[in-house]
Design an enzyme around this catalytic site. Structure first.
Site, short mmCIF file in Angstrom:
data_model
loop_
_atom_site.label_atom_id
_atom_site.label_comp_id
_atom_site.label_asym_id
_atom_site.label_seq_id
_atom_site.Cartn_x
_atom_site.Cartn_y
_atom_site.Cartn_z
N LEU A 129 0.79 -1.23 0.00
CA LEU A 129 0.00 0.00 0.00
C LEU A 129 0.82 1.28 0.00
CD1 LEU A 129 -2.74 -1.08 2.57
CD2 LEU A 129 -2.97 -0.87 0.10
N GLY A 174 6.66 4.19 -2.55
CA GLY A 174 7.84 4.90 -2.03
C GLY A 174 8.49 4.15 -0.88
N ASN A 175 7.81 3.11 -0.39
CA ASN A 175 8.36 2.23 0.66
C ASN A 175 8.71 0.93 -0.05
OD1 ASN A 175 8.42 0.10 2.53
ND2 ASN A 175 6.89 1.03 3.87
N ILE A 176 10.01 0.70 -0.23
CA ILE A 176 10.44 -0.38 -1.13
C ILE A 176 10.05 -1.75 -0.59
CG2 ILE A 176 12.54 -1.48 -2.07
CD1 ILE A 176 13.54 1.52 -2.32
N ALA A 177 10.17 -1.96 0.71
CA ALA A 177 9.80 -3.28 1.27
C ALA A 177 8.32 -3.54 1.05
CB ALA A 177 10.13 -3.32 2.76
N SER A 178 7.48 -2.55 1.26
CA SER A 178 6.03 -2.72 1.08
C SER A 178 5.72 -3.11 -0.37
CB SER A 178 5.30 -1.42 1.46
OG SER A 178 4.05 -1.30 0.85
N HIS A 198 10.54 8.10 5.39
CA HIS A 198 10.57 8.86 6.65
C HIS A 198 12.03 9.12 7.00
CE1 HIS A 198 6.53 6.79 7.79
NE2 HIS A 198 6.30 8.02 7.41
N CYS A 206 10.53 2.15 14.03
CA CYS A 206 9.17 2.47 13.53
C CYS A 206 8.12 1.99 14.50
CB CYS A 206 8.89 1.77 12.20
SG CYS A 206 9.95 2.25 10.86
N GLU A 250 3.50 13.04 9.59
CA GLU A 250 3.71 11.62 9.91
C GLU A 250 4.41 11.44 11.26
OE1 GLU A 250 3.71 8.86 6.86
OE2 GLU A 250 2.27 10.11 5.82
N ARG A 287 -3.39 4.83 5.94
CA ARG A 287 -2.94 5.37 7.22
C ARG A 287 -3.79 6.57 7.66
NH1 ARG A 287 2.96 4.37 9.01
NH2 ARG A 287 1.61 4.23 10.82
O1 SUG Z 1 3.91 4.04 6.35
N1 SUG Z 1 4.28 0.58 5.82
C1 SUG Z 1 4.51 1.75 6.66
C2 SUG Z 1 5.84 1.64 7.37
C3 SUG Z 1 6.02 2.72 8.39
C4 SUG Z 1 7.38 2.75 8.95
N2 SUG Z 1 7.49 3.76 9.94
C5 SUG Z 1 8.57 4.54 10.17
N3 SUG Z 1 9.54 4.65 9.28
N4 SUG Z 1 8.61 5.23 11.25
C6 SUG Z 1 4.45 3.02 5.84
O2 SUG Z 1 4.93 3.04 4.71
C7 SUG Z 1 2.92 -0.88 4.40
C8 SUG Z 1 1.53 -1.48 4.42
C9 SUG Z 1 1.27 -2.45 3.30
O3 SUG Z 1 1.84 -2.30 2.23
O4 SUG Z 1 0.41 -3.37 3.51
C10 SUG Z 1 3.06 0.33 5.30
O5 SUG Z 1 2.11 1.04 5.53
#
Ligand code: SUG
Length: 417
Positions: A21, A24-28, A231, A348, A163, A129
């Site tokens: 979801l 920009g968050n590579i693991a997600s 972040h 986090c 955030e 979120r």
């Molecule tokens: O907002 N991942 C969160 C990770 C938050 C990490 N927090 C800090 N760096 N403080 C985010 O990107 C992924 C959810 C999904 O893909 O199901 C997610 O929301």
């Protein structure tokens, strides 16, 4: 009673899943569609809390939010039965686990009225979120309900994305002394969205009645956001007088460091050069998403995710740092793999509040017996595994709701139901 730094960890909720979801968050993005393991995830988080408690650090907890979020779907003119696939995962997300995004916290010595101020984050940039804040606010108002010592503010309104503590650092000579508060915002992120707006943080600094002379607004580097540091806490962490940061974390680091040294001559900056650890390795390993803590016996430790030890450039650099004579003396490794696969490391998962633990509602404070109790509830009620298709199953919806009620009941917090 001197202030202590209390870490409030988000208990990983029973709906924990990988829906990809967070652009920009590579693991997600990389782990989208994987089978998640909510029970293991929550137990990993609880073991991290136990680990930190055993170090002698005070430990608190924040609870999962109601999922699926039926009132939120109703506001959008739909329901859990009818919600279109584009919206369904957002209604089920367990993202409230990442408590560093719950709020921005200014401890009492920094605030003109001598109370600790907290502003709940609006998290408006990401749909999944954006509906966290009402449930977070309800918990913060209970946990920090003692108005003589705390003030809890509602979210920054309007268009300015916020955030929370993930983009905020406090440096100080000691927790009881007035600190320098650093608000890190984004301006450009290459292909990726900027999630923290400068104006949101300027509003928060006003709500918290901070001294403008000791509040720094610092731009995160475009290169860092573009490489996946959505972040600031993915590329920097601070504790007391130590700032631990990647060389490419900030847009204009010479003037930031100069200002910081002027305001806090005791500051020690431990910088990791890009030539030793690339931004990519820093982000893959979550080196900077460590918890940097002061141990009761003195000296600082980094509480790192296992992925940091598995990334050769990172571990080499850390071992070299320990051999030198710097302020960070110990490396401690914890396993939070289930959260890491969604881009959430040890830091986090926690919200730091420097306060007197005796002023916090005790239902939100942990000891080992309580961790055992919560662990038993998790073992009984949390699903073993969830695939994205499972979110279609009405039997799962009821199970998720019951699981949350069981933990609220176990902690005497049924009023949050
Ligand atoms: O907002 N991942 C969160 C990770 C938050 C990490 N927090 C800090 N760096 N403080 C985010 O990107 C992924 C959810 C999904 O893909 O199901 C997610 O929301």
């Amino acid at each position: 009673m001197p202030l202590r730094e209390i870490n409030f960890d988000g208990l990983i909720g029973p709906s924990h899943n990988y829906s990809g979801l967070s652009f920009g968050n590579i693991a997600s993005a990389t782990n989208k569609g994987l089978v998640s393991h909510p029970r293991d995830a929550a137990l990993q988080g609880l073991e991290k809390m136990r680990h930190n408690l055993r170090l002698g650090l005070p430990q608190g907890i924040l609870l999962p939010h109601p999922r699926p979020d039926r009132p939120w779907l109703a506001e959008l003119g739909t329901s859990v039965e009818e919600v279109p696939p584009s919206l369904r995962p957002a209604a089920f997300s367990a993202s409230a686990m990442w408590a560093a995004n719950a709020a921005t916290v200014s401890p009492a010595p920094d605030c003109a009225d001598g109370r600790c101020h907290l502003t709940v984050a609006n998290l408006r940039t990401m749909a999944h979120r954006s509906h966290e804040w009402p449930h977070t606010l309800a918990q913060l108002r209970l946990a920090f309900g003692d108005g003589a010592h705390f003030e809890v503010h509602g979210p920054v309104p309007a268009t300015f994305g916020d955030e929370g503590a993930a983009n905020h650092m406090r440096l100080c000579a000691s927790h009881d002394a007035p600190g320098v508060e650093i608000f890190v915002y984004g301006q450009r992120g290459g292909l990726y969205p900027v999630r923290q707006h400068d104006e949101a943080f300027r509003a928060i600094a006003r709500f918290h009645r901070l001294d403008p002379e000791r509040s720094l607004f610092v731009c995160q580097s475009e290169a860092a956001i573009a490489a996946g540091a959505f972040h600031n806490d993915v590329v920097a962490v601070a504790n007391e007088n130590v700032l631990f940061a990647h060389e490419q974390a900030f847009e204009d680091r010479p003037s930031f460091y100069a200002e910081l040294k002027r305001l806090l001559p005791e500051v020690e900056i431990v910088e990791v050069p890009a030539s030793a650890v690339s931004l990519e390795d820093a982000i893959r390993s979550y080196l900077f998403n460590a918890q940097l803590v002061t141990l009761p016996e003195g000296g600082m430790a980094l509480i790192l995710p296992g992925e940091a030890r598995e990334t050769p450039s990172v571990w080499r650099w850390l071992e070299g740092m320990i051999e030198g004579n710097g302020p960070i003396r110990k490396l401690l490794v914890v396993d939070v793999r289930q959260s890491m696969a969604n881009g959430g490391g040890p830091a986090c998962l926690r919200l730091r509040v420097a306060a007197d633990p005796a002023r916090v509602d005790p239902r939100f404070m942990l000891d080992e017996a309580k961790i055992d109790r919560v662990g038993a509830i998790v073992a009984e009620h949390w699903p073993d595994a969830i695939t994205p298709d499972d979110l279609l199953d009405p039997a799962l919806w009821g199970r998720l709701e019951q699981a949350r009620l069981a933990v609220l009941d176990g902690l005497g917090l049924s009023e949050l139901a």
